[in-house]
Design a protein around this motif. Structure first.
Motif, PDB file in Angstrom:
ATOM      1  N   THR A 106       0.815  -1.220   0.000  1.00 58.70           N
ATOM      2  CA  THR A 106       0.000   0.000   0.000  1.00 58.70           C
ATOM      3  C   THR A 106       0.850   1.272   0.000  1.00 58.70           C
ATOM      4  O   THR A 106       0.352   2.322  -0.393  1.00 58.70           O
ATOM      5  CB  THR A 106      -0.923   0.038   1.233  1.00 58.70           C
ATOM      6  OG1 THR A 106      -0.135  -0.019   2.416  1.00 58.70           O
ATOM      7  CG2 THR A 106      -1.935  -1.090   1.207  1.00 58.70           C
ATOM      8  N   GLU A 110      -0.311   4.823  -1.578  1.00 59.30           N
ATOM      9  CA  GLU A 110      -0.667   5.897  -0.639  1.00 59.30           C
ATOM     10  C   GLU A 110       0.186   7.140  -0.845  1.00 59.30           C
ATOM     11  O   GLU A 110      -0.318   8.264  -0.803  1.00 59.30           O
ATOM     12  CB  GLU A 110      -0.514   5.415   0.801  1.00 59.30           C
ATOM     13  CG  GLU A 110      -1.597   4.463   1.241  1.00 59.30           C
ATOM     14  CD  GLU A 110      -1.400   3.998   2.680  1.00 59.30           C
ATOM     15  OE1 GLU A 110      -0.266   3.603   3.030  1.00 59.30           O
ATOM     16  OE2 GLU A 110      -2.384   4.025   3.434  1.00 59.30           O
ATOM     17  N   ILE A 143      -7.090   1.497   1.079  1.00 56.47           N
ATOM     18  CA  ILE A 143      -6.627   2.885   1.186  1.00 56.47           C
ATOM     19  C   ILE A 143      -7.679   3.880   0.690  1.00 56.47           C
ATOM     20  O   ILE A 143      -7.363   5.017   0.379  1.00 56.47           O
ATOM     21  CB  ILE A 143      -5.264   3.102   0.495  1.00 56.47           C
ATOM     22  CG1 ILE A 143      -5.333   2.845  -1.008  1.00 56.47           C
ATOM     23  CG2 ILE A 143      -4.193   2.233   1.154  1.00 56.47           C
ATOM     24  CD1 ILE A 143      -4.076   3.291  -1.758  1.00 56.47           C
ATOM     25  N   ASP A 170      -4.967  12.477   4.429  1.00 57.49           N
ATOM     26  CA  ASP A 170      -4.102  12.776   3.290  1.00 57.49           C
ATOM     27  C   ASP A 170      -3.292  14.044   3.527  1.00 57.49           C
ATOM     28  O   ASP A 170      -2.160  14.148   3.104  1.00 57.49           O
ATOM     29  CB  ASP A 170      -4.919  12.929   2.002  1.00 57.49           C
ATOM     30  CG  ASP A 170      -5.571  11.630   1.592  1.00 57.49           C
ATOM     31  OD1 ASP A 170      -4.896  10.586   1.651  1.00 57.49           O
ATOM     32  OD2 ASP A 170      -6.757  11.658   1.221  1.00 57.49           O
TER      33      ASP A 170
END
Length: 184
Positions: A106, A110, A143, A170
């Motif tokens: 991930t 990400e 995610i 984020d």
């Protein structure tokens, strides 16, 4: 200019000319390339693609494409670029089979998504996944990506379109990346 991004275990940075052999090996591995674009290409085509990263993508600042490294070794590939499929930006990522199952899956996705929301100012990021690929939609769902629609390609195959909007987390991930980028 393609950024340098850090995750917990990975370094995403622009490719260098010394990466051609590792790039070609990654894209020649059918376990990886079967899910990339039109599938496995010839070695000559993958070498030409590696060259175009420097002569076209980087030279014309078309989009961001990074090598993915762990402990100094190239273990993957990541991009964020405009796509006509959804009229936005799409992430593309791949990891070498040696890195599968060891946890970093991930992280490149990400990192590139956070960069897209923060630095590029995107309000939505897309991913396209071949329907038979079961691993990527699972990873992308973890995610925050959700299914938008299925597209039938000219060859009759189905591609799934997924999307994600920015979340509060984020912003904090981007802030960490920007601090690292300034230090490099």
């Amino acid at each position: 200019m393609t950024p340098t991004l850090r995750t917990e275990r990975l370094l995403l940075e622009p490719y260098g000319p010394q990466d051609e052999e590792d790039f070609v090996a990654l894209f020649q591995d059918t376990r990886v390339s079967q899910w990339m674009g039109d599938g496995t290409a010839s070695e000559t085509a993958d070498r030409a693609l590696s060259g175009r990263i420097f002569t076209k993508v980087y030279a014309q600042d078309l989009f961001d494409v990074c090598s993915v490294r762990r402990n100094g070794l190239l273990i993957g590939h990541a991009e964020i670029k405009p796509t006509d499929i959804a009229g936005g930006h799409e992430i593309i990522y791949a990891l070498a089979p040696a890195a599968w199952g060891s946890g970093p899956g991930t992280e490149p996705a990400e990192a590139v998504v956070a960069y897209g929301f923060g630095t590029l100012g995107l309000t939505k990021v897309y991913a396209t996944v071949a329907a038979p690929n079961e691993a990527s939609p699972t990873l992308l769902a973890r995610i925050g990506f959700g299914h938008v629609r299925d597209n039938t390609e000219n060859d009759g195959n189905t591609t799934r379109l997924l999307a994600r909007r920015p979340a509060a987390s984020d912003k904090s991930a981007l802030a960490r990346q920007e601090r690292v980028h300034r230090c490099l």
